[in-house]
Write a protein that holds these residues in place. Sequence first.
Motif, short mmCIF file in Angstrom:
data_model
loop_
_atom_site.label_atom_id
_atom_site.label_comp_id
_atom_site.label_asym_id
_atom_site.label_seq_id
_atom_site.Cartn_x
_atom_site.Cartn_y
_atom_site.Cartn_z
N GLY A 1 22.95 37.77 40.38
CA GLY A 1 22.59 37.53 41.77
C GLY A 1 23.24 36.29 42.34
N ILE A 2 24.46 35.98 41.90
CA ILE A 2 25.12 34.75 42.31
C ILE A 2 25.30 34.71 43.83
CG2 ILE A 2 27.45 35.70 41.99
CD1 ILE A 2 28.29 32.92 41.00
N ILE A 3 25.02 33.54 44.42
CA ILE A 3 25.12 33.35 45.87
C ILE A 3 26.49 32.77 46.20
CG2 ILE A 3 24.18 32.14 47.87
CD1 ILE A 3 21.48 32.10 46.44
N GLU A 4 27.21 33.45 47.08
CA GLU A 4 28.51 32.95 47.54
C GLU A 4 28.64 33.17 49.04
OE1 GLU A 4 32.00 34.31 45.61
OE2 GLU A 4 31.51 33.44 43.67
N SER A 5 29.54 32.41 49.63
CA SER A 5 29.82 32.63 51.05
C SER A 5 30.60 33.93 51.20
CB SER A 5 30.63 31.47 51.62
OG SER A 5 31.90 31.39 51.02
N ILE A 6 30.38 34.60 52.32
CA ILE A 6 31.06 35.87 52.60
C ILE A 6 31.53 35.85 54.06
CG2 ILE A 6 28.79 36.91 53.00
CD1 ILE A 6 30.02 39.61 52.33
N VAL A 7 32.79 36.15 54.27
CA VAL A 7 33.37 36.20 55.60
C VAL A 7 33.56 37.66 56.00
CG1 VAL A 7 35.36 35.62 57.03
CG2 VAL A 7 34.49 33.97 55.36
#
Length: 830
Positions: free
Chosen positions: A617-623
């Motif tokens: 469930g890793i949180i990353e920025s998404i464009v």
Amino acid sequence: MKRLSFIILLTIATKFTFAQFPGGGGAAVITGKITGTVIDSLTKKPVDYATVSLSRSTQTKSTSGALADEKGSFRIDNIKPGKYRITISFIGYSPKIIDPVETTPSKLDFNLGNIILSPNSKALAEVTVIGETPVIENKIDRIVYNAEKDVTSAGGNATDILRKVPLLSVDYEGNVSLRGSSNVRVLINGKPSGVMAGNMADALKAIPADQIKNVEVITSPSAKYDAEGTSGIINIITKKNNLEGISGSVNSSIGTRQNNANLNLNIKKGRFGFSSNFGGNYSWPAASILDFNSSGSGFVNAQSGKNTTERLAGNGSFGLDYDFNTYNSISSTLKFSRFSFGTDGTNNATSQIGSNLSSYIRTTDNEFGANNYDWNNDFTHKFKKEGQQYSLAAQYTRGSTNNDYTTNFSTDPLNEVANNDGVNEEITFQADYTHPFKKVIWEVGAKSILRDINSDSRAVKVNPSNNNTTPIVGRNNIYNYSQDVAAAYSTFAFTLAKKYGFKIGGRYEYTDIKGSSTPALAQAPNFANNYGVFVPSAVVSKSFKNFQTVKLSYNKRIQRPSLFYLNPFRNVADSLQQSQGNPTLKPEISHNFELGYSTFVKTTIINASVFYRRTNGIIESIVTPVTENNRTISLQSYNNIGANNSFGFNFFGSVNPVKILTLRTNLNINSYKINVDNNTINANPTQTDKIYLLYNAFVSASVNLPKGFVIESFVILNSPRRTFQGENAGFNMWITGFKKEIFDKKGSLGLTLIDPFNERKNFSSSLTGANFTQTTNFSIPFRSVGVNFSWRFGKLKAGAPSKKRGVTNDDLKQGDQGGGTTTGGGIGGN
């Protein structure tokens, strides 16, 4: 939930308290101290690091003792009324015996004054004693970077310090990662700070480097720590003088990039202590040049321009502590800070959808401010049995942010004005108990965190001719978010066969969260959720000959998103690059395994480790490209992307090939392999199937010359930072510092140079999705020259070692500037 957490902790506190006072074990014996200063009989100068032994009067068997500090002062605590024998010894001097030294119930403290040691006529012609703390220390569960020993740190901020700490990597925007993961918890003096719940990169820039004593990197936290921080914990420890008397220090720097000033004042009298600190940081306006291009299915965007950013920060603290006796003490600390920056810019932009092409000029005035204060109170009780104690602590934290901007388009007669007020408020209760058995140390405790987050967003169109305003539909709302955590833990530490060390433990955390928006918004739906997680930890170490140690550890960690990631406020100051939080984020869960080796041979230190980390469930920025109002924009948000498997290796080495020269090097290598499990995420399959190797390294050298002159140089290299959509810019810099001690080693003058051959640097990033590509390049001022001054004042006596107290909330994923948009800004430096 809040009421239940409070009742649990109140019950534990009551049980502990009534067990220690009348009716529960008898009154504590009040004790005192013996102090003095060791002086050379010929030079009349202090004899630093002399050994002081304490025994009963007329007896020679030592029962306690102390080591004199660099001023020759010593202090022996926990002295019960009675008659004692004091023996002072040091290489090259004849021992000094004082017998009897008597303390009484009416006079618990005894000051021996100046104690004269005479050189031994049979002593060697010259004896050199080295008591200097190294810049970097390797300990079994952490690496310690002693910033106050680093010449090149003067005049910078916390970001500059962290760039030189082993295992850490800091990119050009100030985002911190540990062994390739940005999911790291940052504490200040072992405690959380509300300002870190916002943009951590900006918060670190507000802390002057001259306030920092050392930085601890904890890669294998025990169950006693909050379970937050999937890759580990960074603990920034600020300077505090524990010597008796009135003392302080003044530090200041002036440079071509930024300016710092810091004042410390400490008062220690008997069992009472007062400490205070005030500091400020100002960065000269810095102009960043932006080039942005984005294209995809049916659209092409381009933007270029210049943005000027100016930063100002201030912080301070007051602390009071009092030791009733050897067994009971209290303390209270209030910390406050203010950080702000303003960005003004003009950009030329073109946007094309199909055959429809539009060109315009965008001017923006963006103002950001953050205020924070933390109030900590705690009580510690020590038992007569060595090592047995309990502590009760409470903390109140309030952090607020304000983000205002005005944007004007040449093709639109109306200005857009928006503001967002965010508040992060926390109340924490904590109880800890330690009990030493014959061969086992048992720790147990409980904790409750009551957290409320509020975000008030407003956006309107303004007619400059008459100042009439029109609310923008869908962008005016109030969002409320509550997160309550109740936790309990237990750990056991013991040693077998004198060579095997074990520390095992478990922690259970229960989380209850709620979110609501008024009016209701699609991007911020109302919801409620709760979950529990058990977090085990285990460390096994074995010692060998020649100071060699091998360590194997495992721990499970959780990462909850903070206000920075959750805030649904949409920042549209940039017409083509916009950002917004995601209130529906779930926590990350990671499993960490590490095998480490360390040794110390003469002047050589080696620390090496290999590790594996699995994060779900890793949180990353998404464009994501979003088409609105006949224009396609790049919208940055955050999501639980999937799972990441990371293998890594770390090496740190330090050696003194000759007496005056110290060489150090550090290398981190880790893999990045993301398994995207959300089909709705805009990902490029050709990138997510690959394994990437990331690295960061530094090489440093320091030369200690006669008459207090020191030269030190650092070279730092960071590879580009990966996300599942692409990569952000790599980072490197060269720092050289010069320092000369003055005023009989009570002060210093210094000069710091940062990248003297690079007036500006370019930082490029690229992202690729299933249906778009995006590139960004920032050119920012980099070369820096600064001078710094430091002065310590006060007449001091040796003090007691400081006690570790207080609440340690390390339970939130803290914000960075991710891998998407940015408004410019600067690198730390002078």
